[in-house]
Design an enzyme around this catalytic site. Structure first.
Site, PDB file in Angstrom:
ATOM      1  N   SER A  81      42.688   0.577  16.389  1.00  0.00           N
ATOM      2  CA  SER A  81      41.820   0.374  17.558  1.00  0.00           C
ATOM      3  C   SER A  81      40.865  -0.798  17.329  1.00  0.00           C
ATOM      4  O   SER A  81      40.722  -1.672  18.202  1.00  0.00           O
ATOM      5  CB  SER A  81      41.031   1.642  17.882  1.00  0.00           C
ATOM      6  OG  SER A  81      40.219   2.036  16.790  1.00  0.00           O
ATOM      7  N   LEU A  82      40.198  -0.838  16.177  1.00  0.00           N
ATOM      8  CA  LEU A  82      39.337  -1.975  15.885  1.00  0.00           C
ATOM      9  C   LEU A  82      40.137  -3.267  15.833  1.00  0.00           C
ATOM     10  O   LEU A  82      39.671  -4.326  16.292  1.00  0.00           O
ATOM     11  CB  LEU A  82      38.608  -1.767  14.557  1.00  0.00           C
ATOM     12  CG  LEU A  82      37.440  -0.779  14.556  1.00  0.00           C
ATOM     13  CD1 LEU A  82      36.909  -0.578  13.137  1.00  0.00           C
ATOM     14  CD2 LEU A  82      36.322  -1.228  15.483  1.00  0.00           C
ATOM     15  N   GLU A 129      39.903  -0.444  24.607  1.00  0.00           N
ATOM     16  CA  GLU A 129      40.349   0.903  24.964  1.00  0.00           C
ATOM     17  C   GLU A 129      40.574   1.094  26.452  1.00  0.00           C
ATOM     18  O   GLU A 129      41.362   1.942  26.858  1.00  0.00           O
ATOM     19  CB  GLU A 129      39.345   1.939  24.450  1.00  0.00           C
ATOM     20  CG  GLU A 129      39.870   3.371  24.508  1.00  0.00           C
ATOM     21  CD  GLU A 129      38.941   4.372  23.865  1.00  0.00           C
ATOM     22  OE1 GLU A 129      39.217   5.595  23.997  1.00  0.00           O
ATOM     23  OE2 GLU A 129      37.949   3.963  23.230  1.00  0.00           O
ATOM     24  N   ASP A 174      34.052   3.935  33.683  1.00  0.00           N
ATOM     25  CA  ASP A 174      33.631   3.213  34.891  1.00  0.00           C
ATOM     26  C   ASP A 174      34.525   2.009  35.192  1.00  0.00           C
ATOM     27  O   ASP A 174      34.898   1.766  36.340  1.00  0.00           O
ATOM     28  CB  ASP A 174      32.185   2.748  34.748  1.00  0.00           C
ATOM     29  CG  ASP A 174      31.242   3.880  34.374  1.00  0.00           C
ATOM     30  OD1 ASP A 174      31.345   4.960  34.977  1.00  0.00           O
ATOM     31  OD2 ASP A 174      30.418   3.686  33.460  1.00  0.00           O
ATOM     32  N   ARG A 211      47.661  11.627  13.495  1.00  0.00           N
ATOM     33  CA  ARG A 211      46.590  12.445  14.043  1.00  0.00           C
ATOM     34  C   ARG A 211      47.076  13.547  14.965  1.00  0.00           C
ATOM     35  O   ARG A 211      46.498  14.634  14.997  1.00  0.00           O
ATOM     36  CB  ARG A 211      45.588  11.551  14.791  1.00  0.00           C
ATOM     37  CG  ARG A 211      44.748  10.708  13.864  1.00  0.00           C
ATOM     38  CD  ARG A 211      43.830   9.780  14.628  1.00  0.00           C
ATOM     39  NE  ARG A 211      42.999   9.015  13.704  1.00  0.00           N
ATOM     40  CZ  ARG A 211      42.193   8.035  14.070  1.00  0.00           C
ATOM     41  NH1 ARG A 211      42.095   7.691  15.338  1.00  0.00           N
ATOM     42  NH2 ARG A 211      41.469   7.390  13.170  1.00  0.00           N
ATOM     43  N   GLY A 213      31.241  -5.125  29.410  1.00  0.00           N
ATOM     44  CA  GLY A 213      31.227  -4.327  28.193  1.00  0.00           C
ATOM     45  C   GLY A 213      30.931  -5.171  26.972  1.00  0.00           C
ATOM     46  O   GLY A 213      31.533  -6.244  26.784  1.00  0.00           O
ATOM     47  N   HIS A 258      39.068  11.925  21.288  1.00  0.00           N
ATOM     48  CA  HIS A 258      38.573  10.799  20.498  1.00  0.00           C
ATOM     49  C   HIS A 258      38.921   9.448  21.111  1.00  0.00           C
ATOM     50  O   HIS A 258      38.084   8.544  21.153  1.00  0.00           O
ATOM     51  CB  HIS A 258      39.167  10.888  19.095  1.00  0.00           C
ATOM     52  CG  HIS A 258      38.796   9.770  18.180  1.00  0.00           C
ATOM     53  ND1 HIS A 258      37.485   9.497  17.815  1.00  0.00           N
ATOM     54  CD2 HIS A 258      39.565   8.828  17.536  1.00  0.00           C
ATOM     55  CE1 HIS A 258      37.458   8.466  16.991  1.00  0.00           C
ATOM     56  NE2 HIS A 258      38.706   8.038  16.822  1.00  0.00           N
ATOM     57  N   ARG A 318      47.914   6.729  19.010  1.00  0.00           N
ATOM     58  CA  ARG A 318      47.438   5.541  18.294  1.00  0.00           C
ATOM     59  C   ARG A 318      47.397   5.761  16.791  1.00  0.00           C
ATOM     60  O   ARG A 318      46.940   6.788  16.311  1.00  0.00           O
ATOM     61  CB  ARG A 318      46.048   5.146  18.798  1.00  0.00           C
ATOM     62  CG  ARG A 318      45.458   3.965  18.029  1.00  0.00           C
ATOM     63  CD  ARG A 318      44.110   3.559  18.568  1.00  0.00           C
ATOM     64  NE  ARG A 318      43.073   4.574  18.393  1.00  0.00           N
ATOM     65  CZ  ARG A 318      42.431   4.807  17.257  1.00  0.00           C
ATOM     66  NH1 ARG A 318      42.766   4.157  16.152  1.00  0.00           N
ATOM     67  NH2 ARG A 318      41.477   5.722  17.207  1.00  0.00           N
TER      68      ARG A 318
END
Length: 537
Positions: A366-367, A350, A208, A266, A8, A326, A361
């Site tokens: 996340s970043l 992730e 995957d 969220r 990735g 999301h 979250r």
């Protein structure tokens, strides 16, 4: 031989690659798409760090906000490490040349995202993830890190619980390859692609790496927790950044009424919007009052997306929105060194569950996780490779198995169109494994998924060519999606409570006595899915 193989090329993968390279390792990055097309490019709002550049903030406040969002499922030690290293991560990105938006005095600009107690998110207009991704990619190219683009991961080569490399399809030739490595870092992204047609994620986000991990002997955890972003464009599901609400954007129903505090976490905002939609109301995001100058300076992408995909101009029109899948909080369970149950196999971003996001979250984390834990995973993979060295596979069993499987797919009967099944999966997941769930709906979808598993040999492909056979690759992706769908559903059915993003109509409250601090764990024994709940160690 490759020392460290990264699966990735998004934020986590490139951060890991650069860190391993700094340790003197020979690094290669493998991906089915090119790095600049990774999901990181879709992260718009910002990356958290308690810098205090715009108003008061503190490390302890960042930790507290993250723990609160996690709803008792966060590991405080890992959360503290993530938050402590945030300022260092911003400094590293700044040094690499990330074009952050700036204050008049030159410091990095910050804004508030949902669930945060202060203006903590560092940003680059509303292109934050894209700008970070391009900066990391440029740095990796300058470091002469090898890129194995257009390689589709099939499986990990594992012997005696030690990873020895991977099998992958080289897309341009259609050949199955075995690629050896001393250690491997999985940074392949999440599995929101299960909600196809109802997600902010690209069509490539099919889980995957997560599916390959459970087949390899890894444990998956908390797979039932899927975050729904409150504001995606109604027609396309394309993300409208939380930064629009952080800047003062309002959520209105068809009567022009505000119905929720826009900067709540969220899960709460998404549920409030869902309830409005279920009652027959339309829901809109209103940023008209922010003015043209502000929107063009801070939210230019949001305006372009609304005009292109909805035919509305946020300067003068309301933006029709809906919540869609999301971010996936669950993933491959890792220890505090980011290693999975398989020795030498690390995971970050992730696809991994390092227990920092828990049940919901916090926006902007996340970043941050991709950079902080991506770098740590790369460093730890380098240390493992240095201490354990190269081990040659004793057999080519995995390679032969995967080569035979790929060769057999064109001979499947193709009686059933898997594309139709894929679209159907997206619809029933959004409807029944979405923002609000119940046992009847979840069990109904599980029955459908298990039927799909039985039908896979009767699906097949129409394109029999070898070179760049997207029909073949999408079929394999669909198989991974069906495999992960079962894991998500078993966890969701078994968690008889509402917690964070997991909302159950039939169990509307958090049950701390039974599920507080308790994680769902999934693994396979002789190909059979097993699941249990376990408290934090």
């Amino acid at each position: 031989m490759i020392d460290i193989l990264i699966i990735g090329g998004g934020g986590a993968g490139l951060s890991a690659a650069l860190a391993a390279h700094e340790e003197g390792m020979k690094v290669a990055v493998l991906g089915k798409t090119y790095p600049t097309r990774s999901q990181t490019s879709m992260a718009q709002g910002g990356i958290n760090a308690a810098l205090g550049n715009v108003g008061p903030d503190s490390l302890e406040a960042h930790i507290a906000d993250t723990l609160k969002s996690a709803h008792t499922l966060g590991d405080e030690a890992m959360i503290r490490r993530l938050c402590e290293k945030a300022p260092e991560a911003i400094a590293w990105l700044d040094e690499l040349g990330t074009p952050f938006s700036r204050l008049e005095d030159g410091r990095v600009a910050q804004r508030r995202l949902g669930g945060a107690s202060g203006k903590r998110a560092c940003y680059a207009q509303d292109y934050t993830g894209l700008k970070i991704l391009h900066t990391l990619h440029d740095a990796a190219l300058k470091a002469d890190i090898e890129f194995l683009g257009e390689h589709f991961l099939l499986n990990f080569i594992v012997e005696e619980n030690r990873v020895l490399g991977v099998t992958a399809i080289e897309m341009k030739s259609g050949e199955v390859k075995a690629i050896g490595a001393k250690s491997v870092v999985v940074a392949s992204g999440g599995y929101s692609g299960l909600y196809r047609g109802f997600t902010t994620n690209s069509t490539a986000t099919t889980g995957d790496g997560v599916a390959a991990a459970i087949r390899a002997g890894c444990v998956l955890s908390d797979m039932e927790f899927v975050q729904f972003h409150p504001t995606a464009l109604k027609g396309s599901g394309i993300l409208i950044s939380e930064s629009a609400r952080g800047a003062g954007g309002k959520l209105l129903n068809g009567k022009g009424e505000r119905f929720v505090d826009e900067l709540k976490p969220r899960d709460e905002v998404a549920k409030a919007i869902w309830e409005q939609l279920e009652s027959g109301e339309e829901v809109f995001l209103d940023i008209r009052h922010l003015g043209e100058a502000f929107i063009e300076e801070n939210l230019p992408q949001e305006r372009k997306l609304a005009r292109l995909y909805e035919g509305v101009d946020p300067m003068s029109d309301l933006i029709p929105i809906k919540p869609v899948a999301h971010y996936t909080m669950g993933g491959i369970e890792v220890d505090r060194n980011h290693m999975t149950k398989v020795e030498g196999l690390f995971a970050a971003g992730e696809c991994a569950n390092a227990y920092v996001h828990g049940a919901n979250r916090l926006g902007g984390n996340s970043l941050l996780e991709t950079v902080v834990f991506g770098r740590e995973a790369g460093e730890n993979a380098a240390k493992f490779a240095r201490e354990n060295g190269e081990v040659a596979p004793k057999s080519s069993e995995q390679f032969e198995k995967d080569r035979n499987f790929v060769a057999a797919i064109p001979h499947f009967t193709n009686q059933i169109d898997f594309y139709e099944k894929r679209e159907f999966m997206g619809k029933i997941f959004y409807r029944n494994v979405g923002i609000v769930r119940n046992e009847m709906g979840l069990k109904g979808v599980l029955a459908v998924i298990r039927q799909m598993q039985k039908e896979l040999p009767f699906m097949g492909i129409a394109d029999k060519s070898k070179e760049y056979n997207t029909n073949l690759l999408e079929f394999i992706e669909f198989g991974n999606m069906v495999e992960l769908a079962e894991v998500v559903l078993v966890g969701a059915i078994s968690r008889n409570e509402s917690r964070g993003a997991h909302q159950r109509e039939d169990f509307p409250r958090e049950d701390d006595e039974k599920f507080g601090g308790v994680h769902s764990l999934s693994w396979k024994e002789q190909g059979v899915l097993c699941n249990e709940f376990e408290g934090m160690a």
